[in-house]
Scaffold this active site. Structure first.
Site, short mmCIF file in Angstrom:
data_model
loop_
_atom_site.label_atom_id
_atom_site.label_comp_id
_atom_site.label_asym_id
_atom_site.label_seq_id
_atom_site.Cartn_x
_atom_site.Cartn_y
_atom_site.Cartn_z
N LYS A 1 -2.62 -1.79 -2.18
CA LYS A 1 -2.39 -1.94 -0.73
C LYS A 1 -3.48 -1.22 0.05
CE LYS A 1 1.69 -1.55 2.31
NZ LYS A 1 3.09 -1.06 2.28
N GLU B 1 7.60 -6.72 -2.80
CA GLU B 1 7.02 -5.38 -2.83
C GLU B 1 8.02 -4.42 -3.50
OE1 GLU B 1 6.44 -3.58 1.09
OE2 GLU B 1 4.83 -2.32 0.31
N CYS C 1 2.43 -6.45 2.28
CA CYS C 1 3.23 -6.07 3.44
C CYS C 1 2.41 -5.70 4.67
CB CYS C 1 4.21 -4.97 3.04
SG CYS C 1 5.65 -4.95 4.15
O1 LIG Z 1 4.56 -3.78 9.21
C1 LIG Z 1 5.76 -3.56 9.18
O2 LIG Z 1 6.45 -3.61 10.18
C2 LIG Z 1 6.44 -3.21 7.90
C3 LIG Z 1 5.48 -2.85 6.83
C4 LIG Z 1 6.11 -2.40 5.59
O3 LIG Z 1 7.32 -2.32 5.48
C5 LIG Z 1 5.29 -2.06 4.44
O4 LIG Z 1 4.07 -2.05 4.54
O5 LIG Z 1 5.87 -1.81 3.37
#
Ligand SMILES: O=C(O)CCC(=O)C(=O)O
Length: 302
Positions: A138, A56, A180
């Site tokens: 996303k 990411e 993510c």
């Molecule tokens: O869900 C998480 O704990 C981290 C999510 C995250 O870092 C993101 O979505 O970029």
């Protein structure tokens, strides 16, 4: 006595393939990040990977304050490549190495009516010819607040995507791509797995040092266990001089939810050989696919 021989099911992953996650160390210089990513993708391909995954926000530091200044529109040629440097760099990485490239994610800017700018956290997948195969914005923005530990509000800057993304990787079969925080929503994974018959779920991600040790590996194993397919999570390497400390620990999980390979927090490439027969083995041993009770609960994949 007659015995019933079950009809063999076609493999979701049509032939074995090596998948690599590049746990990239990125900094503030976008051009340097792109050049470094290109070198590491070439290294992964030289190691035999035919599907390569980047993390990411691999072309920028991770943080809401960085999204607007690093964002670029997605403009294939003919507009000058300088206006979409990451798009063109990713296409070249895929083409130069003859790989399927799930290009992590980049901050994207889209303008409607030439006025209203919207920013997205966007993952681009390219095929071995350098053609763009899919775009995932996303869907679930990372908005959390754990007092004293971490507060993050992507929604203050970003807009959310609104589609489940699965992409056909030519001779291999289909994968689901999400980013993510999307991993925390099993519905996306179930739809990718059951509606679209994916052989793997691929998540470029950047968990942190609070939620990473708690949930990163667990989420990867959970999505693999629920769906009985491979799962790959690809993080940036940790940079303790940056404002956001990524967890690292890129990993690949098999259809029985066993972690095949897991990085530490440093820059590295982790890879594994994926085999469709392992998916079929998991599914015939524990036949969830034949045991769901849609008379009791709804099928979210429909
Ligand atoms: O869900 C998480 O704990 C981290 C999510 C995250 O870092 C993101 O979505 O970029």
């Amino acid at each position: 006595m007659s015995t019933i021989t079950p009809t063999p099911r076609p493999l979701l992953l049509k032939k074995p393939v090596k998948l690599a996650c590049v746990q990239l160390a990125s900094g503030a210089d976008k051009a340097a990040n792109l050049a470094h990513a290109a070198a590491k993708v070439a290294e992964a391909a030289a190691g035999g990977a035919k599907i390569v995954v980047l993390p990411e926000c691999f072309n920028s530091p991770y943080g809401c304050e960085f999204f607007p200044s690093y964002a670029e529109p997605l403009l294939p040629s003919p507009p000058p490549a300088e206006s979409s440097p990451s798009f063109h760099a990713l296409a070249a990485m895929a083409r130069d190495n003859g790989v399927y490239l799930i290009g992590g994610s980049i901050p994207e800017v889209a303008e409607s009516n030439g006025r209203d700018k919207k920013y997205y956290n966007t993952s681009l997948t390219f095929g071995p010819s350098g053609a763009l195969l899919s775009t995932h914005r996303k869907v679930h923005l990372f908005d959390i607040d754990i007092p004293g530990r971490i507060r993050f509000r992507e929604s203050e800057v970003l807009s959310a995507g609104s589609a489940v993304t699965t992409v056909e990787l030519g001779e291999y079969g289909r994968v689901g791509v999400a980013i993510c925080y999307d991993i925390r929503f099993p519905e996306l994974a179930m739809i990718a797995a059951r509606r679209d018959g994916c052989f793997a779920l691929v998540y470029p991600g950047a968990f942190n040092t609070t939620t990473g040790p708690l949930h990163w590996r667990l989420q990867g194993q959970a999505r693999a266990m629920d769906n009985q397919i491979y799962v790959a999570l690809c993080s940036p390497a940790r940079d303790t001089t940056a404002g956001y400390h990524a967890w690292g620990h890129s990993l690949i999980v098999d259809p029985m939810a066993q972690v095949l390979v897991e990085a530490d927090e440093n820059e590295t490439i982790v890879s594994a050989e994926l085999d469709g027969a392992r998916i079929e083995e998991a599914r015939s041993g524990i036949p969830l696919r034949d045991q769901r009770r849609f008379d009791v609960y709804p099928d979210v994949s429909q």
